[in-house]
Design a protein around this motif. Structure first.
Motif, PDB file in Angstrom:
ATOM      1  N   MET A   1     -29.971   9.377  -8.876  1.00 29.46           N
ATOM      2  CA  MET A   1     -28.823   9.925  -8.171  1.00 29.46           C
ATOM      3  C   MET A   1     -27.579   9.154  -8.587  1.00 29.46           C
ATOM      4  SD  MET A   1     -28.660  10.440  -4.148  1.00 29.46           S
ATOM      5  CE  MET A   1     -27.176  10.382  -3.236  1.00 29.46           C
ATOM      6  N   PRO A   2     -26.515   9.827  -9.066  1.00 31.75           N
ATOM      7  CA  PRO A   2     -25.318   9.132  -9.523  1.00 31.75           C
ATOM      8  C   PRO A   2     -24.554   8.510  -8.359  1.00 31.75           C
ATOM      9  CG  PRO A   2     -25.023  11.501  -9.647  1.00 31.75           C
ATOM     10  CD  PRO A   2     -26.442  11.253  -9.249  1.00 31.75           C
ATOM     11  N   ARG A   3     -23.915   7.380  -8.656  1.00 25.83           N
ATOM     12  CA  ARG A   3     -23.107   6.711  -7.636  1.00 25.83           C
ATOM     13  C   ARG A   3     -21.763   7.403  -7.518  1.00 25.83           C
ATOM     14  NH1 ARG A   3     -23.434   0.352  -8.155  1.00 25.83           N
ATOM     15  NH2 ARG A   3     -22.738   0.581  -6.042  1.00 25.83           N
ATOM     16  N   SER A   4     -21.122   7.223  -6.376  1.00 21.07           N
ATOM     17  CA  SER A   4     -19.806   7.822  -6.181  1.00 21.07           C
ATOM     18  C   SER A   4     -18.790   7.127  -7.084  1.00 21.07           C
ATOM     19  CB  SER A   4     -19.394   7.697  -4.711  1.00 21.07           C
ATOM     20  OG  SER A   4     -19.301   6.339  -4.349  1.00 21.07           O
ATOM     21  N   PRO A   5     -17.724   7.838  -7.463  1.00 22.38           N
ATOM     22  CA  PRO A   5     -16.704   7.225  -8.321  1.00 22.38           C
ATOM     23  C   PRO A   5     -15.973   6.106  -7.580  1.00 22.38           C
ATOM     24  CG  PRO A   5     -16.007   9.400  -7.590  1.00 22.38           C
ATOM     25  CD  PRO A   5     -17.423   9.213  -7.127  1.00 22.38           C
ATOM     26  N   ILE A   6     -15.386   5.219  -8.349  1.00 25.44           N
ATOM     27  CA  ILE A   6     -14.628   4.108  -7.775  1.00 25.44           C
ATOM     28  C   ILE A   6     -13.165   4.520  -7.673  1.00 25.44           C
ATOM     29  CG2 ILE A   6     -13.900   1.720  -8.058  1.00 25.44           C
ATOM     30  CD1 ILE A   6     -16.466   1.229  -9.636  1.00 25.44           C
ATOM     31  N   LEU A   7     -12.599   4.378  -6.491  1.00 17.66           N
ATOM     32  CA  LEU A   7     -11.196   4.674  -6.252  1.00 17.66           C
ATOM     33  C   LEU A   7     -10.371   3.444  -6.587  1.00 17.66           C
ATOM     34  CD1 LEU A   7      -8.922   6.442  -4.948  1.00 17.66           C
ATOM     35  CD2 LEU A   7      -9.538   5.355  -2.791  1.00 17.66           C
ATOM     36  N   ASP A   8      -9.404   3.554  -7.495  1.00 16.63           N
ATOM     37  CA  ASP A   8      -8.501   2.443  -7.795  1.00 16.63           C
ATOM     38  C   ASP A   8      -7.401   2.418  -6.750  1.00 16.63           C
ATOM     39  OD1 ASP A   8      -9.592   1.177 -10.071  1.00 16.63           O
ATOM     40  OD2 ASP A   8      -8.853   2.800 -11.347  1.00 16.63           O
ATOM     41  N   VAL A   9      -7.233   1.267  -6.086  1.00 19.11           N
ATOM     42  CA  VAL A   9      -6.230   1.111  -5.036  1.00 19.11           C
ATOM     43  C   VAL A   9      -5.236   0.042  -5.477  1.00 19.11           C
ATOM     44  CG1 VAL A   9      -5.841   0.539  -2.610  1.00 19.11           C
ATOM     45  CG2 VAL A   9      -7.932   1.738  -3.287  1.00 19.11           C
ATOM     46  N   PRO A  10      -4.004   0.444  -5.822  1.00 16.26           N
ATOM     47  CA  PRO A  10      -3.010  -0.538  -6.249  1.00 16.26           C
ATOM     48  C   PRO A  10      -2.542  -1.408  -5.088  1.00 16.26           C
ATOM     49  CG  PRO A  10      -2.128   1.706  -6.414  1.00 16.26           C
ATOM     50  CD  PRO A  10      -3.532   1.806  -5.914  1.00 16.26           C
ATOM     51  N   ILE A  11      -2.351  -2.685  -5.371  1.00 17.27           N
ATOM     52  CA  ILE A  11      -1.859  -3.615  -4.356  1.00 17.27           C
ATOM     53  C   ILE A  11      -0.543  -4.213  -4.849  1.00 17.27           C
ATOM     54  CG2 ILE A  11      -4.132  -4.143  -3.413  1.00 17.27           C
ATOM     55  CD1 ILE A  11      -4.004  -6.811  -4.992  1.00 17.27           C
ATOM     56  N   ALA A  12       0.333  -4.545  -3.900  1.00 19.50           N
ATOM     57  CA  ALA A  12       1.646  -5.096  -4.239  1.00 19.50           C
ATOM     58  C   ALA A  12       1.549  -6.571  -4.596  1.00 19.50           C
ATOM     59  CB  ALA A  12       2.611  -4.889  -3.076  1.00 19.50           C
ATOM     60  N   GLU A  13       0.688  -7.293  -3.886  1.00 17.19           N
ATOM     61  CA  GLU A  13       0.553  -8.734  -4.110  1.00 17.19           C
ATOM     62  C   GLU A  13      -0.884  -9.095  -4.385  1.00 17.19           C
ATOM     63  OE1 GLU A  13       2.312 -11.280  -1.194  1.00 17.19           O
ATOM     64  OE2 GLU A  13       3.984  -9.910  -0.857  1.00 17.19           O
ATOM     65  N   ASP A  14      -1.080  -9.977  -5.347  1.00 14.95           N
ATOM     66  CA  ASP A  14      -2.414 -10.470  -5.710  1.00 14.95           C
ATOM     67  C   ASP A  14      -2.448 -11.941  -5.339  1.00 14.95           C
ATOM     68  OD1 ASP A  14      -4.950 -10.256  -6.947  1.00 14.95           O
ATOM     69  OD2 ASP A  14      -4.175 -11.062  -8.814  1.00 14.95           O
ATOM     70  N   PRO A  15      -3.358 -12.414  -4.539  1.00 18.34           N
ATOM     71  CA  PRO A  15      -4.529 -11.736  -3.987  1.00 18.34           C
ATOM     72  C   PRO A  15      -4.211 -10.998  -2.685  1.00 18.34           C
ATOM     73  CG  PRO A  15      -4.602 -14.031  -3.357  1.00 18.34           C
ATOM     74  CD  PRO A  15      -3.361 -13.845  -4.211  1.00 18.34           C
ATOM     75  N   ILE A  16      -5.217 -10.262  -2.195  1.00 16.73           N
ATOM     76  CA  ILE A  16      -5.132  -9.573  -0.913  1.00 16.73           C
ATOM     77  C   ILE A  16      -6.380  -9.935  -0.122  1.00 16.73           C
ATOM     78  CG2 ILE A  16      -6.235  -7.485  -1.824  1.00 16.73           C
ATOM     79  CD1 ILE A  16      -4.416  -5.857   0.098  1.00 16.73           C
ATOM     80  N   ARG A  17      -6.237 -10.038   1.188  1.00 12.46           N
ATOM     81  CA  ARG A  17      -7.388 -10.349   2.043  1.00 12.46           C
ATOM     82  C   ARG A  17      -8.270  -9.109   2.194  1.00 12.46           C
ATOM     83  NH1 ARG A  17      -6.476 -15.299   4.402  1.00 12.46           N
ATOM     84  NH2 ARG A  17      -4.312 -15.910   4.591  1.00 12.46           N
ATOM     85  N   LEU A  18      -9.561  -9.350   2.300  1.00 12.21           N
ATOM     86  CA  LEU A  18     -10.528  -8.262   2.383  1.00 12.21           C
ATOM     87  C   LEU A  18     -10.241  -7.326   3.546  1.00 12.21           C
ATOM     88  CD1 LEU A  18     -13.079  -6.807   1.495  1.00 12.21           C
ATOM     89  CD2 LEU A  18     -14.427  -8.549   2.669  1.00 12.21           C
ATOM     90  N   GLY A  19      -9.940  -7.863   4.720  1.00 11.87           N
ATOM     91  CA  GLY A  19      -9.656  -7.016   5.883  1.00 11.87           C
ATOM     92  C   GLY A  19      -8.492  -6.074   5.633  1.00 11.87           C
ATOM     93  N   GLN A  20      -7.445  -6.579   4.985  1.00 12.78           N
ATOM     94  CA  GLN A  20      -6.284  -5.749   4.662  1.00 12.78           C
ATOM     95  C   GLN A  20      -6.661  -4.666   3.651  1.00 12.78           C
ATOM     96  OE1 GLN A  20      -3.899  -9.096   3.349  1.00 12.78           O
ATOM     97  NE2 GLN A  20      -2.401  -8.642   4.947  1.00 12.78           N
ATOM     98  N   PHE A  21      -7.451  -5.049   2.660  1.00 11.39           N
ATOM     99  CA  PHE A  21      -7.828  -4.094   1.619  1.00 11.39           C
ATOM    100  C   PHE A  21      -8.701  -2.980   2.174  1.00 11.39           C
ATOM    101  CE2 PHE A  21     -10.408  -2.509  -1.900  1.00 11.39           C
ATOM    102  CZ  PHE A  21      -9.402  -2.119  -2.773  1.00 11.39           C
ATOM    103  N   LEU A  22      -9.608  -3.304   3.085  1.00 16.32           N
ATOM    104  CA  LEU A  22     -10.464  -2.280   3.684  1.00 16.32           C
ATOM    105  C   LEU A  22      -9.619  -1.192   4.344  1.00 16.32           C
ATOM    106  CD1 LEU A  22     -13.268  -4.489   5.259  1.00 16.32           C
ATOM    107  CD2 LEU A  22     -13.563  -2.851   3.390  1.00 16.32           C
ATOM    108  N   LYS A  23      -8.555  -1.593   5.035  1.00 11.95           N
ATOM    109  CA  LYS A  23      -7.668  -0.626   5.678  1.00 11.95           C
ATOM    110  C   LYS A  23      -6.850   0.137   4.638  1.00 11.95           C
ATOM    111  CE  LYS A  23      -6.001  -3.862   8.248  1.00 11.95           C
ATOM    112  NZ  LYS A  23      -5.140  -4.619   9.154  1.00 11.95           N
ATOM    113  N   LEU A  24      -6.286  -0.576   3.674  1.00 10.45           N
ATOM    114  CA  LEU A  24      -5.456   0.043   2.638  1.00 10.45           C
ATOM    115  C   LEU A  24      -6.232   1.082   1.839  1.00 10.45           C
ATOM    116  CD1 LEU A  24      -2.699  -0.008   1.146  1.00 10.45           C
ATOM    117  CD2 LEU A  24      -3.685  -1.747  -0.352  1.00 10.45           C
ATOM    118  N   ALA A  25      -7.478   0.786   1.538  1.00  9.62           N
ATOM    119  CA  ALA A  25      -8.316   1.683   0.733  1.00  9.62           C
ATOM    120  C   ALA A  25      -8.914   2.826   1.555  1.00  9.62           C
ATOM    121  CB  ALA A  25      -9.434   0.883   0.068  1.00  9.62           C
TER     122      ALA A  25
END
Length: 75
Positions: A1-25
């Motif tokens: 079974m193929p995996r779902s595609p990966i969504l690229d989510v651009p961020i303004a600042e590197d790094p980003i905290r995981l909690g913030q990224f979960l919401k942003l994505a």
């Protein structure tokens, strides 16, 4: 079974905290939901279970919740 595609989510600042990224994505609806996902060990970063909401993500990291996947991308 193929995996779902990966969504690229651009961020303004590197790094980003995981909690913030979960919401942003769109992998978590809000901060409380993100915290619940992490506590339930339902979040993977680069194929490993992650439970720290403040974990630092950098461009290229892939975050998965269930079948949904998102990659940190530079803005």
């Amino acid at each position: 079974m193929p995996r779902s595609p990966i969504l690229d989510v651009p961020i303004a600042e590197d790094p980003i905290r995981l909690g913030q990224f979960l919401k942003l994505a769109g992998l978590a609806e809000h901060g409380v939901h993100a915290k619940a996902l992490l506590e339930a060990e339902e979040v993977q970063v680069n194929g490993r279970v992650e439970t720290r909401r403040g974990a630092q993500l950098r461009a290229g990291d892939v975050v998965a919740v269930g079948e949904q996947r998102a990659r940190v991308a530079p803005a």
